[in-house]
Design a protein around this motif. Sequence first.
Motif: not given
Ligand code: ZN
Length: 358
Positions: A110-112, A114-116, A135-137, A307-309
């Motif tokens: 899950n992309h979110i 991933g941010h965690v 908190v992203s776009g 940012t996304d990576n």
């Molecule tokens: Zn993102």
Amino acid sequence: MLILGIESSCDETAAAVVRDGREILSSVIASQIDLHRPWGGVVPELASREHLEKIEPIVEQALTQASVKLEDIGAIAVTQGPGLIGSLLVGVCYAKSLAWSLDIPIVGVNHIEGHVYSVAFENPPIEYPALALIVSGGHTNIFHIPEEGKYKVVSRTRDDAAGEAFDKVAKMLGLGYPGGPAIEKLAVGGDPKRFKFKQAKISDGRPDLSFSGLKTAVSRHIRESGIEPVANGGEPSTEIRDMAASFQASVVASLVGTLSKLAIKLQPKTLIVAGGVACNLALRSVAEAAAERLGVPVYFPSKHLSTDNAAMIAAAGQFHLTRGERAELEMTADITLRLQNLENRDAELRRSKIRYRL
Ligand code: ZN
Ligand code: KG4
């Protein structure tokens, strides 16, 4: 174990090689910002075509930079959702073909989540329970994470994501895309107290967030005061600088205010602030001050991990692989994939396999 992470959910094609979920051997990101800039936002059709062109060279670059061969990779972690369907499918199909040809495990991430996990590389290990502001776009949520892998949404935006509000206000002010960095730059030296942009009140009393009223207030102010948007390359006026600073301060105050309230209630051992908007230095310093007052450490990813990576996708993938999770080759992209508790994850994965099958 070496994991190859692949991310293509929106407008960044990214690949990374990560060892044991904590050490980045390489992290390559091809940004499509220049491609979408003339349109003032991401054009899904252009994004997926660009991912198709970039995915192979980016994966090759990630392997070369990590000085490893494909045969050294133990597993693949790929963003499964949420995101743009065409973009996600490029990453998911490529990752599945690679995993199949190498005969190695693959997990959908899950992309979110991933941010965690973007804070996993440069900070001490996360202590649970944790409270994470992502908190992203595309997203603005606060998750309570009682233990690794278990997530409860304790706050969400009722309308725009915070990054989306930055992007829209930047457009109104005649700034470029993406708007977040442009507003932050403009706000330096601006007076954040000059305009009183009120934070939204949620009528049912839940600790949720809302940014569309703020965006409308800025738009009304621009209209009524006859402010000229910044002309291409022109010098911004003091008024525009003050407005950018006041808008930014209001967004930051409502994000950190809500995070603090929830931290007092839920008593986490770690605070996490991640996602593209976490690049914002005003947000970082206000969150740091709040964390100090609360006596809880706050972890941020550095800018290139905010940012996304794909490194963050590999780190989250490591956790799921270690639990023994393996995706079937029928696994496919899911634009509405939710961040689930582990108990529900398997059911969700089973359901998502039949959606958007090519
Ligand atoms: Zn993102
Ligand atoms: O996480 P991300 O790369 O992609 C999504 O998953 O959405 O976040 C991109 C968002 C954009 O809305 C961008 O304007 C915002 O993050 N952003 C910022 C800053 N840098 C990027 N917002 C505020 N201040 C910044 N410095």
